[in-house]
Design a protein around this motif. Sequence first.
Motif, mmCIF file in Angstrom:
data_model
loop_
_atom_site.group_PDB
_atom_site.id
_atom_site.type_symbol
_atom_site.label_atom_id
_atom_site.label_comp_id
_atom_site.label_asym_id
_atom_site.label_seq_id
_atom_site.Cartn_x
_atom_site.Cartn_y
_atom_site.Cartn_z
ATOM 1 N N ARG A 677 63.167 4.548 -24.466
ATOM 2 C CA ARG A 677 61.922 4.781 -25.203
ATOM 3 C C ARG A 677 62.205 4.930 -26.702
ATOM 4 N N PRO A 678 61.152 4.854 -27.525
ATOM 5 C CA PRO A 678 61.338 5.036 -28.971
ATOM 6 C C PRO A 678 61.965 6.378 -29.344
ATOM 7 N N ASP A 679 61.755 7.429 -28.531
ATOM 8 C CA ASP A 679 62.337 8.737 -28.862
ATOM 9 C C ASP A 679 63.771 8.880 -28.351
ATOM 10 N N GLY A 680 64.326 7.823 -27.772
ATOM 11 C CA GLY A 680 65.697 7.855 -27.294
ATOM 12 C C GLY A 680 65.859 8.249 -25.837
ATOM 13 N N SER A 681 64.827 8.760 -25.202
ATOM 14 C CA SER A 681 64.914 9.112 -23.786
ATOM 15 C C SER A 681 64.966 7.842 -22.938
ATOM 16 N N GLU A 682 65.528 7.950 -21.740
ATOM 17 C CA GLU A 682 65.764 6.773 -20.910
ATOM 18 C C GLU A 682 65.089 6.880 -19.542
ATOM 19 N N ILE A 683 64.666 5.721 -19.045
ATOM 20 C CA ILE A 683 64.119 5.612 -17.691
ATOM 21 C C ILE A 683 65.053 4.720 -16.892
ATOM 22 N N PRO A 684 65.825 5.269 -15.944
ATOM 23 C CA PRO A 684 66.704 4.427 -15.127
ATOM 24 C C PRO A 684 65.890 3.567 -14.157
ATOM 25 N N LEU A 685 66.172 2.276 -14.156
ATOM 26 C CA LEU A 685 65.556 1.360 -13.192
ATOM 27 C C LEU A 685 66.535 1.029 -12.075
ATOM 28 N N ILE A 686 67.772 0.753 -12.455
ATOM 29 C CA ILE A 686 68.821 0.404 -11.496
ATOM 30 C C ILE A 686 70.085 1.183 -11.838
ATOM 31 N N GLU A 687 70.727 1.734 -10.828
ATOM 32 C CA GLU A 687 72.017 2.415 -10.972
ATOM 33 C C GLU A 687 72.949 1.901 -9.873
ATOM 34 N N LYS A 688 74.134 1.484 -10.276
ATOM 35 C CA LYS A 688 75.143 0.980 -9.323
ATOM 36 C C LYS A 688 74.560 -0.093 -8.404
ATOM 37 N N GLY A 689 73.760 -0.973 -8.997
ATOM 38 C CA GLY A 689 73.210 -2.097 -8.255
ATOM 39 C C GLY A 689 72.063 -1.767 -7.325
ATOM 40 N N ARG A 690 71.535 -0.528 -7.382
ATOM 41 C CA ARG A 690 70.424 -0.117 -6.518
ATOM 42 C C ARG A 690 69.229 0.316 -7.370
ATOM 43 N N PHE A 691 68.022 0.023 -6.863
ATOM 44 C CA PHE A 691 66.802 0.429 -7.573
ATOM 45 C C PHE A 691 66.589 1.935 -7.413
ATOM 46 N N VAL A 692 66.396 2.622 -8.530
ATOM 47 C CA VAL A 692 66.256 4.081 -8.496
ATOM 48 C C VAL A 692 64.923 4.558 -9.056
ATOM 49 N N LEU A 693 64.133 3.659 -9.637
ATOM 50 C CA LEU A 693 62.832 4.070 -10.166
ATOM 51 C C LEU A 693 61.920 4.459 -9.002
ATOM 52 N N PRO A 694 61.289 5.626 -9.052
ATOM 53 C CA PRO A 694 60.373 6.019 -7.978
ATOM 54 C C PRO A 694 59.312 4.943 -7.720
ATOM 55 N N GLY A 695 59.125 4.620 -6.457
ATOM 56 C CA GLY A 695 58.167 3.592 -6.072
ATOM 57 C C GLY A 695 58.796 2.236 -5.834
ATOM 58 N N THR A 696 60.106 2.112 -6.144
ATOM 59 C CA THR A 696 60.782 0.827 -5.941
ATOM 60 C C THR A 696 61.848 0.897 -4.847
ATOM 61 N N GLU A 697 61.932 2.020 -4.171
ATOM 62 C CA GLU A 697 62.996 2.223 -3.180
ATOM 63 C C GLU A 697 62.956 1.190 -2.049
ATOM 64 N N GLU A 698 61.783 0.646 -1.755
ATOM 65 C CA GLU A 698 61.647 -0.350 -0.693
ATOM 66 C C GLU A 698 62.563 -1.559 -0.933
#
Length: 709
Positions: A677-698
């Motif tokens: 984000r513009p304030d430097g905070s981060e939203i992880p989408l994928i970690e170690k090749g797996r989807f980690v964003l809530p709602g994408t676990e399927e």
Amino acid sequence: MELEKSGLDYKVNFREAEREGRLGGGEEIRERYGLAMERIRAMKEEETVSAPFYDYFQKTADFILEADCLAEDVRESRLETMRLSELQERNRRLYGDIAGDAYENSYANPVFAVRFLGEGYGQILSFLYTEILGMAAWAAEQRYMDLAMTAELFIEVYNAFEEEIPSEKSLRQIIYWYVSDYCDVFIPERIQEQLDPSLSFARDIICGADLSDPRYLYRFGEYISENELGISRFLSGLSQEEIDAMASTFTEGYRIGFVNAGIDLNKKKTVNIRYSLGFERIVRAAVEQFGRMGLESVIYREAKHSINKRPQGNPGYGSTPPSKQYVFDHKEDSALYLDRKLVERRLSSLHAAYEQYKELAAVHAGPAVMEIFGEKPFLPKSCREALRLDEKQRELSVFYNSQSGQLVNRYIPGDERSFTIIAWPVPEIGDNFEEIFAETVKINNLDYRLYQGIQQKLIDALDQGEYVRIRGAGANRTDMKVQLWRPADPEKESIFENCVADVNIPVGEVFTSPKLTGTEGTLHVSQVYLNELKYLDLELTFRDGRISSYTCRNFKDEEENRKLIKNNILFNHETLPLGEFAIGTNTTAYMVAKKYDIGAKLPILIAEKMGPHFAVGDTCFSWSEDSPTYNPDGKRIIAKDNECSLLRKEDVSKAYFNCHTDITIPYDELESIHVVRPDGSEIPLIEKGRFVLPGTEELNRPFDSDLFG
């Protein structure tokens, strides 16, 4: 390269011949062709050409006479009564010289030609041999104009060798004036093929032949391998319901593409179907389904004349190549004749052709493409003897592609056309072909509603970002920062498109046109298959969104590696921008690839859905940036431009590159994708090749499914 004209005057009254019957060419052309064949038959009894060239002309004459036999058999309707074994033997005589290992000892191979005919002569005569190979296709279509022109070229070159060996310069002159004088024949002919549904050679076979009898394949005049025979046999065993369903996925994707783009399909009258031989049952069903939409199908062959071939790819219908090295070796044959005057002549002929067929162009809807996959990955050999464009010619090639792209868009505007692409495996993929085919059908028909909802979660996170950070895992050296455009009104605007299954089948990606300024880093992948070539350890470095350096590990010589990339990924541009960044979500396709170990054989159409991918070249929205596009949630997509495409408002020649190559990092080479984000905070989408964003676990379920072993 400025050449004085010499030899035969190749000019022919094309318009008169056209009035007498385009494909047959009229009496004048038939008479010319007959005289040419008499002369070539006489060559077989002569010994007026000295060694080592005598053998070349004898073997080339044998091919021409074999093509003539095919033309006569077609004219007399003999193919219908020939046995399959006879047709196969004919096909072997026509194409066996360049198929498989035989290519090593063929005059079509520049290495072999130079070894036996000498430097300079080998390249010129290898080019001529390749041009002549097109006669098999023209014989099948009864195109006597093309047959006569090519046979006469061969005769003039042969005559030049009688009694004494001509200079290389004089041979180049003959080739140059053949290409130059026939620009106003070959180019208009090609444009008409692409637009005019009355030219129905292929469609007539597809819709009229008994497709349960594989003999029909030999009526096309193309090389027929076990791939074409195998897929035809396989499809003949499926029910009509199954065939119609597969065709419907294809044709409905095309129709929905127009709906989603807000383009009125009712104003269009033709669609171009591009496919590989063997899939005629699906194509026949598609022709019928398009017909119910009010669209006539135009089905034209891959270009055979050198002047009409494109380094970015050769669209049309065709078969799996007899030899991929053969195709690779002749990608830049235009080096033999390309100069400024010829480029200007080509553009003039192209403009005149589109002006002649502008009414057909105005109602053309765009291509519907069926790709294939499963062939053995091709790792090209470096060939010093092959013709290669020099730096001046590379600049001319880039200039021609830019100007021709603008011209085509003038007559078939990008914002008034659409497309669709789907892919199917061929038997060469291995013993599990039928299982893989069934899995592909499932992949092509995944529940788009499920993916639409999950992908919207990703887009909601990405829309908050200033940039995206992508890092590779283990030996993968990727470390990319992709700068994003910012929506002015997040309630109504989005920067990523939610790509479900319409123009780009199968489902499974979200994509954007990145902001170039601030985009930087290294893109690396251990192995990847791009534009039918395999690359090892491909690495591209970006600065402000443009490629600043590149390398791979295909060859020991670094300069050869750079040439390979420049010629076949950059398409002779000094640099290219990052035209697209996307995140693939089709983990089902990824695990199917892992289960059957076919990742290296997948087309980019599927591979791009199996991890993040980066496209170099034009954006996905090129030529249609100003047409409004909306996601299923109603938000308008505003990231359709980058700093290059925006130049179209000042100088359109600087805005487009006429190429777009996707490069995917597979999940198992991926460490992480974070939205910053513009304030430097981060939203992880994928970690170690797996989807980690809530709602994408399927999306992780296929990774752990027992179904994939």
